[in-house]
Write a protein that holds these residues in place. Structure first.
Motif, PDB file in Angstrom:
ATOM      1  N   ILE A  22       0.866  -1.183   0.000  1.00 49.10           N
ATOM      2  CA  ILE A  22       0.000   0.000   0.000  1.00 49.10           C
ATOM      3  C   ILE A  22       0.898   1.227   0.000  1.00 49.10           C
ATOM      4  N   ALA A  23       0.590   2.174  -0.905  1.00 48.00           N
ATOM      5  CA  ALA A  23       1.372   3.419  -0.975  1.00 48.00           C
ATOM      6  C   ALA A  23       0.429   4.561  -0.580  1.00 48.00           C
ATOM      7  N   ASP A  44       2.837  -1.811   4.165  1.00 51.85           N
ATOM      8  CA  ASP A  44       2.971  -0.360   4.000  1.00 51.85           C
ATOM      9  C   ASP A  44       4.380  -0.056   3.490  1.00 51.85           C
ATOM     10  N   THR A  46       5.262   3.107   2.495  1.00 49.39           N
ATOM     11  CA  THR A  46       5.427   4.564   2.404  1.00 49.39           C
ATOM     12  C   THR A  46       6.683   5.098   3.075  1.00 49.39           C
ATOM     13  N   ARG A  47       7.332   4.274   3.910  1.00 48.36           N
ATOM     14  CA  ARG A  47       8.539   4.813   4.566  1.00 48.36           C
ATOM     15  C   ARG A  47       9.810   4.434   3.798  1.00 48.36           C
TER      16      ARG A  47
END
Ligand SMILES: Cc1cc2nc3c(=O)[nH]c(=O)nc-3n(C[C@H](O)[C@H](O)[C@H](O)COP(=O)(O)OP(=O)(O)OC[C@H]3O[C@@H](n4cnc5c(N)ncnc54)[C@H](O)[C@@H]3O)c2cc1C
Ligand code: FES
Ligand code: FES
Lengths: 319, 172
Positions: A22-23, A44, A46-47
């Protein structure tokens, strides 16, 4: 939404091979709420360190997590790849562009009503169940590249501009990294519309690479049901250079009309070396549309594409 | 699962189902009901909040992905008696009827003015390479298209935003 386990990846090698990235979440969560996507684990990403736009081999390397708004506002993109800025700015809304990422935008799923409606048969969602769009409401659907199993379109604007720019997708998998030309990235539906790209399970998009910008004028023209915040019915990403009153080079890609950003090199060849007259445009467009077919509700896209293309070529060929 | 959210400068420790969206965390767990749920699918903008200075749709964001991010909701922009310039302008220009879309409109416009100040172009900007943009009605409408108003208070919304953007230009 069905329950899922949430995990956050802290570096690229940790993310590779993991389930359901997931972005920005703007497409995945939307589809999870509809019950169309039902992952039991999400990862995730995103980091991860994939947020930079770097000068690269005379072009640009765009990290997969660069947001659509940062990419559109980047001065190098605005100056050298205006077709890409324009395509991004024509998509979604200010809020969504802040969340949407480069990788997620490429992999967003179709907006076909039947794909999004779990109660309708759909070969893309449930292979073998049938296509409800065929014989149904087809305003959004494909006139090129469809099959008897699926007539959905790819909704991205960004990918259409990237297709005209000959972008490459950089991916990281278990066996290392590879680069895939965007023209080889998406599959046509044929008898497996559920398989949309050549990505393998767990492969992570790390970047999109743009080759040096082609010479000539660039533009993106999008036709839709309202002036803003709507998907394309037809869109054209165009790059044209002229020499001595003749068309010297072209790259043209089309959105809203096919299961993937559409490009046709035979059609482009029919423009090169000719004077930019209506006859030239029409003869070339006949080649582009040689296999086009409507489903009723989307028949209008055939003349709409012809006219939008004529307007774009007229604008770009002006010296 | 456990997560920590920073909202309007306050830190909140939460233990929530990972499915909880930021919007549901605000409304159902933190009693911050200013942000509204219109569509829950990114299509209306009623849930707009500001995350690290950027406007986003809180309905398409998982709360558990937002730790370490500074979130501002309409409650954090101003309060009765101490309204933000946009809140005040919406009142004076009558920029609403039922008011349901208003918190989203105001959060969106607050961040949008910063985007314009940073020189971000929009789909209707003629010159993509300009360093500055000036916000006429066309630019404001395009940049605010992610916020629908079912009461169609659009003309007054645009007037309120234009007034604040012009005042900012004069102040600079
Ligand atoms: C109301 C609305 C209007 C819209 N209008 C438009 C429009 O006009 N034009 C347009 O082009 N788009 C439009 N969009 C779509 C939007 O652009 C996409 O939802 C967005 O680009 C997806 O990016 P994301 O980062 O949020 O993806 P996510 O939702 O996070 O992910 C989407 C998919 O990509 C996968 N993924 C994400 N990143 C990676 C990666 N690095 N490697 C491998 N897989 C990855 C995820 O696993 C998931 O399957 C609209 C969306 C909404 C909700
Ligand atoms: S509730 Fe989030 S956009 Fe409508
Ligand atoms: S004021 Fe009623 S929806 Fe905008």
């Amino acid at each position: 939404m069905t329950p899922f386990n949430y995990e956050r990846a802290s570096d690229i090698s940790e993310a590779v091979g993991k389930p359901q990235f997931i972005a920005g979440g703007t497409n995945l969560l939307d589809l999870m709420k509809l019950g169309v996507e039902t992952p039991d684990r999400i990862t995730d990403i995103t980091r991860l360190d994939m947020k930079n736009i770097e000068d690269h081999e005379g072009g640009l390397r765009i990290g997969a997590l660069v947001s659509n708004s940062d990419l559109a506002a980047d001065m190098r993109v605005r100056q050298t790849y205006p077709v890409l800025s324009r395509a991004l700015l024509s998509g979604a809304s200010g809020q969504l562009r802040n969340m949407a990422t480069t990788g997620g935008n490429l992999l967003q799923r179709t907006r076909c009503y039947y794909f999004q409606d779990k109660s309708s048969p759909c070969n893309k969602r449930e292979p073998g169940s049938g296509c409800s769009a065929i014989g149904g409401v087809t305003r959004l659907h494909a006139i090129l590249g469809a099959s008897e199993h699926c007539i959905a379109t790819h909704p991205s604007d960004m990918a259409v501009a990237m297709q005209a720019l000959d972008a490459l997708v950089e991916v990281e998998g278990k066996d290392g990294s590879r680069r895939i030309a965007l023209s080889d990235f998406y599959r046509l539906p044929e008898d497996r519309p559920d398989r949309e790209t050549v990505l393998e399970y767990g492969e992570l998009i790390t970047a999109v690479v743009l080759p040096p910008a082609p010479t000539g004028k660039q533009t993106y023209r999008k036709v839709r049901d309202r002036a803003s915040y709507a998907f394309a019915l037809v869109s054209v990403a165009g790059i044209v250079s002229m020499q001595d009153g003749k068309i010297a080079q072209v790259a043209l890609a089309f959105g809203g009309v096919a299961p993937r950003p559409w490009r046709d090199l035979e059609f482009e060849a029919a423009l090169v070396g000719r004077a930019p007259t209506r006859e030239t445009f029409d003869a070339a467009t006949d080649i582009l549309l040689r296999d086009a077919s409507g489903q009723g509700g989307n028949d209008f896209k055939i003349p709409l594409l012809r006219r939008t293309l004529r307007a774009v070529l007229t604008e770009l060929c002006e010296e | 699962m456990k997560t920590t959210l920073t909202i309007n400068g306050n830190t909140h420790a939460l233990d929530i189902d990972p499915r909880t969206t930021l919007l549901d965390a605000l409304r159902n767990h933190l009693d911050l009901t200013g942000s509204k749920k219109g569509c829950d699918h990114g299509q209306c903008g009623a849930c707009t909040v500001i995350a690290d200075g950027r406007r986003i749709n809180s309905c398409l964001t998982l709360a558990c992905m937002m730790d370490g991010v500074e979130i501002t909701t309409v409650e954090g922009l101003g309060k009765p008696g101490d309204l933000s310039p946009l809140q005040d302008a919406f009142v004076r220009h009558d920029g609403f009827q039922c008011g349901y879309c208003t918190p989203g409109q105001i959060c969106s416009a607050t961040a949008m003015l910063e985007e314009a100040r940073a020189g971000w172009p929009s789909a209707v900007t003629d010159n993509l390479e300009g360093e500055t943009v000036s916000l006429g009605n066309g630019e404001i409408s395009e940049r605010m298209s992610g916020n629908l108003c079912r009461c169609a208070a659009y003309p007054n919304i645009v007037d309120a935003i234009r007034e604040v953007s012009e005042r900012k230009e004069v102040a600079e």
